[in-house]
Scaffold this active site. Structure first.
Site, short mmCIF file in Angstrom:
data_model
loop_
_atom_site.label_atom_id
_atom_site.label_comp_id
_atom_site.label_asym_id
_atom_site.label_seq_id
_atom_site.Cartn_x
_atom_site.Cartn_y
_atom_site.Cartn_z
N PRO A 54 -47.79 68.09 97.12
CG PRO A 54 -49.39 66.95 95.72
CD PRO A 54 -48.51 66.47 97.22
CG ASN A 55 -51.04 70.93 93.69
OD1 ASN A 55 -51.01 71.32 92.48
ND2 ASN A 55 -51.98 70.04 93.67
CG ASN A 115 -49.87 69.30 104.14
OD1 ASN A 115 -51.19 68.04 103.68
ND2 ASN A 115 -50.86 70.56 104.22
CG HIS A 154 -54.22 67.66 106.62
ND1 HIS A 154 -53.97 66.96 104.64
CD2 HIS A 154 -54.67 66.79 107.15
CE1 HIS A 154 -54.14 66.19 105.23
NE2 HIS A 154 -54.07 65.93 105.91
CE1 TYR A 208 -56.14 73.71 101.45
CE2 TYR A 208 -56.50 74.63 98.83
CZ TYR A 208 -56.03 73.39 100.14
OH TYR A 208 -56.70 72.61 99.88
CD GLU A 258 -53.12 62.95 107.67
OE1 GLU A 258 -53.27 61.57 108.35
OE2 GLU A 258 -53.44 63.50 107.19
CB ALA A 283 -54.31 65.52 96.48
NE ARG A 340 -61.21 71.21 102.15
CZ ARG A 340 -60.06 71.70 100.92
NH1 ARG A 340 -58.90 71.16 101.40
NH2 ARG A 340 -60.44 72.09 100.03
NE ARG A 352 -54.49 73.57 96.21
CZ ARG A 352 -54.27 73.14 96.80
NH1 ARG A 352 -52.58 72.28 97.99
NH2 ARG A 352 -54.98 71.53 96.73
#
Ligand code: DQA
Length: 151
Positions: A10-11, A74, A100, A23, A98, A77, A107, A18
């Site tokens: 998502p996103n 990725n 990111h 990012y 995985e 969230a 974070r 964004r």
């Protein structure tokens, strides 16, 4: 030729606009174009999926197990919330990495937990689009079935 599916959650379709300070300014299309070029040079075949829906990510992983040698995800969230995605990674018999763009470990507290990390063969985070590239390098160098230890 090894076939790898690259899955974005998502996103991530909003990359470029964004929170660019976090990012970056590259769009997902631009990142994927670069990954496609790298894959060719590594003699890997890559396909790409992006979805904002948890169930579609699950279905993509299940399909990947039929048609691909490995997957890079990725989950955005959903990384921090989705037991269902973790179960899928454990249920399928292909290695999943995985990735990111940022390093969630540096974070907010709510990003500290990854439901996926323990089920994945490995995790690459914090290197921007290079995170995906490093995962591709792993697949180009790795033997067919790496060891997966999960509890
Ligand atoms: C992200 C990190 C996640 O915590 C966040 O929810 C994202 C992007 C990353 O690539 O840095 O959407 O997965």
């Amino acid at each position: 030729m090894k076939k790898i599916l690259i899955i974005n959650g998502p996103n991530l379709n909003l990359l470029g606009q964004r929170q660019p300070e976090l990012y970056g300014r590259q769009t997902l299309q631009e990142i994927n174009k670069d990954l496609e070029r790298l894959a060719q040079s590594l003699k890997l075949s890559v396909d790409f999926i992006q979805s904002n829906h948890e169930g579609e990510l699950i279905s993509a992983l299940q399909r990947a197990a039929q048609e691909y040698h490995g997957a890079i995800i990725n989950a955005a969230a959903y990384t921090h919330t989705s037991l269902a995605l973790r179960d899928t990674i454990l249920a399928i018999n292909i290695p999943v990495i995985e990735v990111h763009l940022t390093n969630p470990a540096g974070r907010e507290d709510f990003r500290q937990k990854s439901y996926l990390a323990g089920a994945a063969v490995g995790l690459v985070a914090g290197f921007g689009p290079r995170s995906y590239e490093l995962a591709l390098h792993y697949f180009s160098e790795s033997p067919a079935s790496p060891l997966r230890i999960s509890i």
